[in-house]
Design an enzyme around this catalytic site. Structure first.
Site, short mmCIF file in Angstrom:
data_model
loop_
_atom_site.label_atom_id
_atom_site.label_comp_id
_atom_site.label_asym_id
_atom_site.label_seq_id
_atom_site.Cartn_x
_atom_site.Cartn_y
_atom_site.Cartn_z
CG ASP A 1 6.52 6.02 -37.92
OD1 ASP A 1 5.51 6.33 -38.28
OD2 ASP A 1 6.56 4.93 -36.89
CE1 TYR B 1 9.60 2.91 -27.84
CE2 TYR B 1 7.21 1.74 -28.34
CZ TYR B 1 8.34 2.27 -28.53
OH TYR B 1 9.08 1.44 -29.63
CE LYS C 1 13.62 1.77 -28.70
NZ LYS C 1 14.56 2.16 -28.36
P1 13P Z 1 8.46 1.75 -34.60
O1 13P Z 1 9.10 3.18 -33.85
O2 13P Z 1 9.58 2.37 -36.03
O3 13P Z 1 7.20 2.98 -35.00
O4 13P Z 1 8.58 0.65 -34.06
C1 13P Z 1 8.22 0.69 -32.89
C2 13P Z 1 7.61 -0.64 -32.07
O5 13P Z 1 7.61 -0.67 -31.05
C3 13P Z 1 8.73 -1.18 -32.89
O6 13P Z 1 8.42 -3.17 -32.12
MG MG Z 2 6.31 3.12 -36.13
MG MG Z 3 9.84 3.84 -37.49
#
Ligand code: 13P
Ligand code: MG
Ligand code: MG
Length: 381
Positions: A11, A235, A238
């Site tokens: 991402d 963090y 995801k």
């Molecule tokens: P991504 O890792 O897809 O950017 O998602 C992060 C997130 O916090 C979704 O609410």
């Molecule tokens: Mg993202």
């Molecule tokens: Mg993502």
């Protein structure tokens, strides 16, 4: 030839919040892939997105973990990051967690799944076909249940009862809490299937790294089981895992591999990486727009010719009305779960809360707890 299929995803920025990459970012990665094919680094390549993650699928003869191939993908993601940054997109460069990776991208942020095998279109593999899964807004163990069912349970894969598969499959499971390196255990289904389940039930800690045929010693599946927040120490986003699965013949057929996804099983991740929601199968190149970042998974199938090139077209498995009913079920399950907001099973446990801020809030309160004096009345009369 000794052929490697690699899928590397990251991402590196998205439009209107964490929904999808921009067309210009995708065009840039596609152009890089074309150059890499022309220069002979890659045999073939295919670029797609699932939610806000760009996946580069490649065939080559440089083996798994090839520095050149990984560096190529990293640089293509850097180019896309520059475009994202220039357009003011959200999360530009989000998954590129190190300044300059030393060769192999595992542990540097992008998700990596690779399979290397002898490719001659003869013997036990007169045809080579495989599938790529990509999931967005969910944790690395999202494939644990569906892959267990496809490779260890004849209720889902009748092919397991046939001679080429009856000896079962070996599961290589990685402990994603061990950040010192890849800590892996190998367990054989069917004998160890209860032990395999005992580990795989914990989607946040244990993940399937690869699956190997016990009859033929051939690798059949690889998944990008890593934990982004364990890598980064905080963090960042995801994990959104990818997986490669060879199919047909000595391996399960596509329908056996995808049927467990009809469950729309609950996975961790979703909004702020901290909730529990069902995984919805969607067509390739779908943006994440569902309530509370409803997690999504795509699945696309390819054949490979003698030279290691992809078939001229691909099959988008979840782009079919057959999956509409599952999508509706996922939506119903999502609404049910969301109806209990922050309570209990609707959110991940404290230890897994991805957003540090949630922990800060609770941590600040925990410090204010005081032991009640023995003499103090427990309740006010
Ligand atoms: P991504 O890792 O897809 O950017 O998602 C992060 C997130 O916090 C979704 O609410
Ligand atoms: Mg993202
Ligand atoms: Mg993502």
């Amino acid at each position: 030839m000794r052929l490697t299929v690699s899928v590397i995803k990251a991402d590196v920025g998205s439009v209107g919040g964490h929904t999808k990459p921009s067309p210009r970012m995708l065009d840039s990665v596609r152009a890089e892939v074309s150059h890499a094919i022309e220069s002979g680094l890659l045999i073939d390549g295919f670029v797609s997105h699932t939610g806000d993650d760009i996946a580069i699928l490649m065939t080559h003869v440089r083996g798994s973990g090839s520095c050149e191939v990984h560096e190529f993908a990293w640089n293509a993601f850097l180019e896309a990051t520059a475009i994202a940054r220039g357009s003011g997109l959200y999360g530009a460069g989000q998954d590129l967690l190190v300044d300059a990776p030393s060769g192999n991208l595992r542990g540097a942020g992008p998700g990596v799944a690779e399979l290397t095998f002898e490719h001659s279109l003869s013997g036990v593999r007169p045809a080579e076909s495989f599938m790529v899964f990509a999931a967005d807004k969910c944790g690395p163990g999202a494939y644990n249940l569906p892959l267990y069912l496809a490779f260890a349970d004849p209720m889902y894969c009748a092919g397991l009862m046939l001679p080429p598969m009856i000896k079962g499959f070996s599961f290589h499971i990685i402990d994603m809490d061990n950040t010192a390196g890849d800590s892996v255990i190998e367990l054989d289904a069917p004998e160890d299937s209860y032990r395999i389940a005992a580990l795989l039930r914990d989607n946040e800690r244990f993940g399937i790294d690869r699956i190997v045929s016990r009859t033929h010693g051939e690798p059949v599946a690889a998944a990008s089981a890593q934990r982004l927040h364990a890598i980064a120490g905080k963090y960042t986003g995801k994990d959104d895992p990818v997986a490669l699965l060879r199919n047909q013949g000595i391996f399960p057929a596509p329908e056996e591999i995808i049927s467990p996804f009809a469950k729309a099983h609950f996975v961790g991740g979703d909004a702020r990486g901290s909730h529990v929601m069902p995984l919805m199968p969607v067509p390739l190149n779908t943006a994440v727009t569902g309530l509370y970042c409803l997690p999504i998974v795509s699945c696309v199938g390819f054949s490979i010719d003698r030279q290691g090139r992809f078939s001229e077209s691909h099959t988008d498995f979840f782009d079919n009305p057959a999956w509409d009913e599952v999508r509706s079920r996922a939506q119903r399950k999502a609404l049910e779960m969301r109806s209990q907001g922050w309570s209990g099973a609707a959110m991940l446990p404290y230890s897994e809360l991805e957003y540090g801020g949630f922990r800060d809030t609770v941590g600040g309160l925990v410090e204010r707890f005081r032991m009640r004096e023995a003499s103090e009345p427990a309740t006010v009369e």
